[in-house]
Design a protein around this motif. Structure first.
Motif, PDB file in Angstrom:
ATOM      1  N   GLU A   3       0.849  -1.211   0.000  1.00  0.00           N
ATOM      2  CA  GLU A   3       0.000   0.000   0.000  1.00  0.00           C
ATOM      3  C   GLU A   3       0.878   1.252   0.000  1.00  0.00           C
ATOM      4  OE1 GLU A   3      -3.162   0.851   0.061  1.00  0.00           O
ATOM      5  OE2 GLU A   3      -4.033  -1.182  -0.038  1.00  0.00           O
ATOM      6  N   GLU A   4       1.860   1.284   0.878  1.00  0.00           N
ATOM      7  CA  GLU A   4       2.756   2.445   0.978  1.00  0.00           C
ATOM      8  C   GLU A   4       3.576   2.609  -0.295  1.00  0.00           C
ATOM      9  OE1 GLU A   4       3.085   5.048   3.038  1.00  0.00           O
ATOM     10  OE2 GLU A   4       1.311   4.142   3.942  1.00  0.00           O
ATOM     11  N   LEU A   5       4.010   1.473  -0.818  1.00  0.00           N
ATOM     12  CA  LEU A   5       4.830   1.480  -2.031  1.00  0.00           C
ATOM     13  C   LEU A   5       4.042   2.043  -3.215  1.00  0.00           C
ATOM     14  CD1 LEU A   5       7.537   0.762  -3.130  1.00  0.00           C
ATOM     15  CD2 LEU A   5       6.884  -1.630  -3.207  1.00  0.00           C
ATOM     16  N   SER A   6       2.777   1.697  -3.253  1.00  0.00           N
ATOM     17  CA  SER A   6       1.930   2.191  -4.329  1.00  0.00           C
ATOM     18  C   SER A   6       1.887   3.732  -4.284  1.00  0.00           C
ATOM     19  CB  SER A   6       0.553   1.558  -4.167  1.00  0.00           C
ATOM     20  OG  SER A   6      -0.361   2.166  -4.986  1.00  0.00           O
ATOM     21  N   LYS A   7       1.818   4.297  -3.076  1.00  0.00           N
ATOM     22  CA  LYS A   7       1.817   5.776  -2.943  1.00  0.00           C
ATOM     23  C   LYS A   7       3.177   6.350  -3.337  1.00  0.00           C
ATOM     24  CE  LYS A   7      -1.108   5.482   1.115  1.00  0.00           C
ATOM     25  NZ  LYS A   7      -0.961   5.516   2.567  1.00  0.00           N
ATOM     26  N   TYR A   8       4.231   5.690  -2.876  1.00  0.00           N
ATOM     27  CA  TYR A   8       5.618   6.122  -3.174  1.00  0.00           C
ATOM     28  C   TYR A   8       5.841   6.144  -4.694  1.00  0.00           C
ATOM     29  CZ  TYR A   8      10.825   5.155  -3.006  1.00  0.00           C
ATOM     30  OH  TYR A   8      12.190   5.132  -3.153  1.00  0.00           O
ATOM     31  N   LEU A   9       5.321   5.108  -5.370  1.00  0.00           N
ATOM     32  CA  LEU A   9       5.494   5.027  -6.824  1.00  0.00           C
ATOM     33  C   LEU A   9       4.692   6.113  -7.536  1.00  0.00           C
ATOM     34  CD1 LEU A   9       5.437   1.147  -7.233  1.00  0.00           C
ATOM     35  CD2 LEU A   9       7.363   2.654  -7.738  1.00  0.00           C
ATOM     36  N   SER A  10       3.524   6.454  -6.964  1.00  0.00           N
ATOM     37  CA  SER A  10       2.713   7.472  -7.636  1.00  0.00           C
ATOM     38  C   SER A  10       3.459   8.814  -7.656  1.00  0.00           C
ATOM     39  CB  SER A  10       1.339   7.598  -6.974  1.00  0.00           C
ATOM     40  OG  SER A  10       1.493   8.194  -5.714  1.00  0.00           O
ATOM     41  N   ARG A  11       4.369   9.022  -6.699  1.00  0.00           N
ATOM     42  CA  ARG A  11       5.134  10.276  -6.699  1.00  0.00           C
ATOM     43  C   ARG A  11       6.170  10.322  -7.818  1.00  0.00           C
ATOM     44  NH1 ARG A  11       4.655   9.487  -1.034  1.00  0.00           N
ATOM     45  NH2 ARG A  11       6.835   8.996  -0.666  1.00  0.00           N
TER      46      ARG A  11
ATOM     47  N   ALA B 178       5.245   9.105 -10.759  1.00  0.00           N
ATOM     48  CA  ALA B 178       4.318   8.949 -11.891  1.00  0.00           C
ATOM     49  C   ALA B 178       4.110   7.507 -12.336  1.00  0.00           C
ATOM     50  CB  ALA B 178       4.758   9.835 -13.059  1.00  0.00           C
ATOM     51  N   ILE B 179       4.392   6.563 -11.437  1.00  0.00           N
ATOM     52  CA  ILE B 179       4.093   5.166 -11.780  1.00  0.00           C
ATOM     53  C   ILE B 179       2.798   4.779 -11.065  1.00  0.00           C
ATOM     54  CG2 ILE B 179       4.838   2.766 -11.489  1.00  0.00           C
ATOM     55  CD1 ILE B 179       7.701   3.680 -11.893  1.00  0.00           C
ATOM     56  N   LYS B 180       1.816   4.424 -11.898  1.00  0.00           N
ATOM     57  CA  LYS B 180       0.528   3.997 -11.313  1.00  0.00           C
ATOM     58  C   LYS B 180       0.584   2.499 -11.101  1.00  0.00           C
ATOM     59  CE  LYS B 180      -2.744   6.590 -13.656  1.00  0.00           C
ATOM     60  NZ  LYS B 180      -3.486   6.285 -14.805  1.00  0.00           N
ATOM     61  N   ALA B 181       0.511   2.067  -9.843  1.00  0.00           N
ATOM     62  CA  ALA B 181       0.563   0.626  -9.590  1.00  0.00           C
ATOM     63  C   ALA B 181      -0.378   0.285  -8.446  1.00  0.00           C
ATOM     64  CB  ALA B 181       1.989   0.214  -9.226  1.00  0.00           C
TER      65      ALA B 181
ATOM     66  N   GLY C 296       8.293   8.689   6.425  1.00  0.00           N
ATOM     67  CA  GLY C 296       9.096   9.665   5.679  1.00  0.00           C
ATOM     68  C   GLY C 296      10.603   9.507   5.827  1.00  0.00           C
ATOM     69  N   LEU C 297      11.062   8.410   6.424  1.00  0.00           N
ATOM     70  CA  LEU C 297      12.517   8.232   6.594  1.00  0.00           C
ATOM     71  C   LEU C 297      13.205   8.181   5.231  1.00  0.00           C
ATOM     72  CD1 LEU C 297      11.884   7.499   9.574  1.00  0.00           C
ATOM     73  CD2 LEU C 297      13.424   5.567   9.350  1.00  0.00           C
ATOM     74  N   ILE C 298      12.589   7.465   4.308  1.00  0.00           N
ATOM     75  CA  ILE C 298      13.214   7.303   2.991  1.00  0.00           C
ATOM     76  C   ILE C 298      13.137   8.617   2.204  1.00  0.00           C
ATOM     77  CG2 ILE C 298      13.012   6.081   0.766  1.00  0.00           C
ATOM     78  CD1 ILE C 298      12.347   3.561   2.508  1.00  0.00           C
ATOM     79  N   ASP C 299      11.977   9.268   2.261  1.00  0.00           N
ATOM     80  CA  ASP C 299      11.847  10.557   1.561  1.00  0.00           C
ATOM     81  C   ASP C 299      12.862  11.565   2.085  1.00  0.00           C
ATOM     82  OD1 ASP C 299       9.890   9.798  -0.165  1.00  0.00           O
ATOM     83  OD2 ASP C 299       8.240  10.405   1.139  1.00  0.00           O
ATOM     84  N   ARG C 300      13.088  11.548   3.387  1.00  0.00           N
ATOM     85  CA  ARG C 300      14.067  12.496   3.951  1.00  0.00           C
ATOM     86  C   ARG C 300      15.498  12.087   3.629  1.00  0.00           C
ATOM     87  NH1 ARG C 300      10.397  12.473   8.236  1.00  0.00           N
ATOM     88  NH2 ARG C 300      11.590  11.008   9.487  1.00  0.00           N
ATOM     89  N   ASN C 301      15.691  10.777   3.462  1.00  0.00           N
ATOM     90  CA  ASN C 301      17.036  10.260   3.196  1.00  0.00           C
ATOM     91  C   ASN C 301      17.516  10.596   1.772  1.00  0.00           C
ATOM     92  OD1 ASN C 301      19.162   8.928   4.420  1.00  0.00           O
ATOM     93  ND2 ASN C 301      18.567   6.909   3.679  1.00  0.00           N
ATOM     94  N   ILE C 302      16.583  10.636   0.845  1.00  0.00           N
ATOM     95  CA  ILE C 302      16.974  10.752  -0.574  1.00  0.00           C
ATOM     96  C   ILE C 302      17.796  12.025  -0.867  1.00  0.00           C
ATOM     97  CG2 ILE C 302      16.038  11.014  -2.936  1.00  0.00           C
ATOM     98  CD1 ILE C 302      14.000   8.793  -2.155  1.00  0.00           C
TER      99      ILE C 302
END
Ligand code: PLP
Length: 412
Positions: free
Chosen positions: A78-86, A88-91, A289-295
């Protein structure tokens, strides 16, 4: 006593040990290594993060230490699906399967698609462990050379056309379009579009392997093929190894449900499921948001290291040496003069100059590339990068002088 060679399956004859892994074993502490693409531990979760993560794991203890479903932890998907939408991958979560590292995803794709002598298109050079995985299923490779804009699409088109005349087509095309391993090269947008058109015209799947898509620092984020795919032709493979931690072994594949169904069957036989424990850790890191902040932090670290390596190459490398200038990722690919064999040179460089690199030949499915090397800047600190390139340049200068003197054209 059983004679092993009599009983080994025929498919083992194309199993080759990875030069990189063998090399890593040989590297002593005093060697500056540009060999493995190991992430910098500074990019791993901090002690503060770990406290929160383990508190969370404690709260889901009964599930985290239990077997999970083969498809992957539903909360993570579920979380990955949101992460991918950022990006532009619809999954839908059902179109995602969690794998034990993206390497497992690459292998599973080989398993479900490749029959002996099927044609698999790859870049020249390409990711060594993908060649190793596919080799098991004995494909015939169609290697397409690259230039600074990635796979040369005109050449691909030419080859596809010739295959069609023989009533053949590839099973799939495997590409790492962004900050490729081993070259660091990224495919231009024009070529990405054309590749999708060709896949449609000649009717084949594209496997997009994207471990480095988030580690682009000198260009706007390059559009994923999967985000541009209107026909469900792109099978997207990616990983948390480079943006969070390779020790967790969490990767994933996004594909149409028809394909995912077969991937799940192959994973059932491989390992039943990826570890619930590390899936929960990844879930927590995504959700909070650990990964988003890490990038952004990761991009900064690798940009600075890339610059240190490129500047040192500019300063120290002798004439006649060429290298790529990647916009991100972890690798710089280098071409020495044609008469230098980088595999032979390595032993001297390791023992006398105390530097390691990966000889480039094994990345080339056509057997070329003996004068090339892959240099990774991700792991050593910047002062070591500069010192390592200085030493490597000295060794290359020595080799150029030596082999020019003897007028040796090619040593192998
Ligand atoms: C192009 C490519 N694909 C796949 C992988 C495998 O990564 P992992 O199995 O850690 O997700 C790597 C690792 O370096 C890679 O460079």
């Amino acid at each position: 006593m059983v004679e092993l060679l009599d009983v080994l399956a025929a498919r083992t004859d194309r199993m080759r040990t990875s030069e990189i892994r063998d090399l890593l074993k040989m590297i002593s502490k005093d060697v500056i290594s540009f060999a493995g693409g190991l992430p910098d531990p500074k990019t791993f979760p901090t002690s503060e993060d770990l406290k929160d993560i383990f508190e969370f794991i404690n709260s889901v203890r009964d599930k985290a230490f239990q077997y999970g479903v083969t498809e992957g932890l539903p909360e993570l998907k579920e979380e990955l699906s949101k992460y991918l939408s950022r990006i532009a991958i619809k999954a839908d979560p059902e179109e995602i399967i969690i794998t034990s590292g993206s390497q497992q995803g690459v292998d599973m794709l080989g398993r479900i698609f490749i029959n002996q002598r099927d044609i698999v298109v790859v870049e020249i050079p390409t990711y060594l462990a993908a060649i190793q995985a596919f080799n098991m299923y004995k494909p015939n490779y169609l290697g397409i050379p690259m230039d600074e804009d990635g796979m040369i699409i005109e050449q691909l088109e030419y080859e596809l056309h010739h295959l069609l005349i023989k009533d053949k087509k590839p099973k799939f095309l495997y590409t790492i379009p962004t900050c490729q391993n081993p070259t660091g090269i990224s495919m231009s947008l024009e070529r990405r579009k054309r590749l999708l058109e060709l896949a449609s015209e000649y009717d084949f799947f594209i496997v997009e392997d994207d471990p480095y898509g988030h580690i682009v620092f000198d260009a706007n984020e390059l559009k994923r093929l999967k985000a541009m795919d209107k026909e469900g032709r792109v099978i997207y493979v990616s990983t948390f190894s480079k943006v969070f931690s390779p020790g967790l072994r969490i990767g994933f594949v996004v594909a149409d449900m028809e394909v995912t169904k077969y991937l799940v069957l192959s994973k059932q036989a491989l390992d039943l499921c990826s570890p619930n424990l590390t899936q929960f850790i990844t879930y927590y890191a995504l959700k909070n948001g650990l990964i988003d902040r890490n990038i952004p932090k990761i991009r900064k670290i690798y940009k600075s290291k890339r610059d240190a390596m490129l500047n040192a190459m500019e300063e120290y490398m002798p004439n006649g040496v060429k290298w790529t200038k990647p916009v991100g990722g972890m690798f710089i690919f280098t071409w020495l003069p044609e008469y230098i064999n980088t595999k032979m040179l390595l032993y001297k460089v390791l023992n006398e100059y105390k530097v390691a690199y990966v000889p480039g030949r094994s990345f080339h499915v056509d057997g070329s590339g003996w004068n090339t090397m892959r240099l990774s800047y991700s792991y050593p600190p910047e002062d070591m990068i500069i010192e390592g390139i200085r030493r490597l340049s000295e060794a290359v200068t020595w080799a150029i002088k030596k082999f020019q003197k003897y007028n040796i054209k090619q040593i192998d």
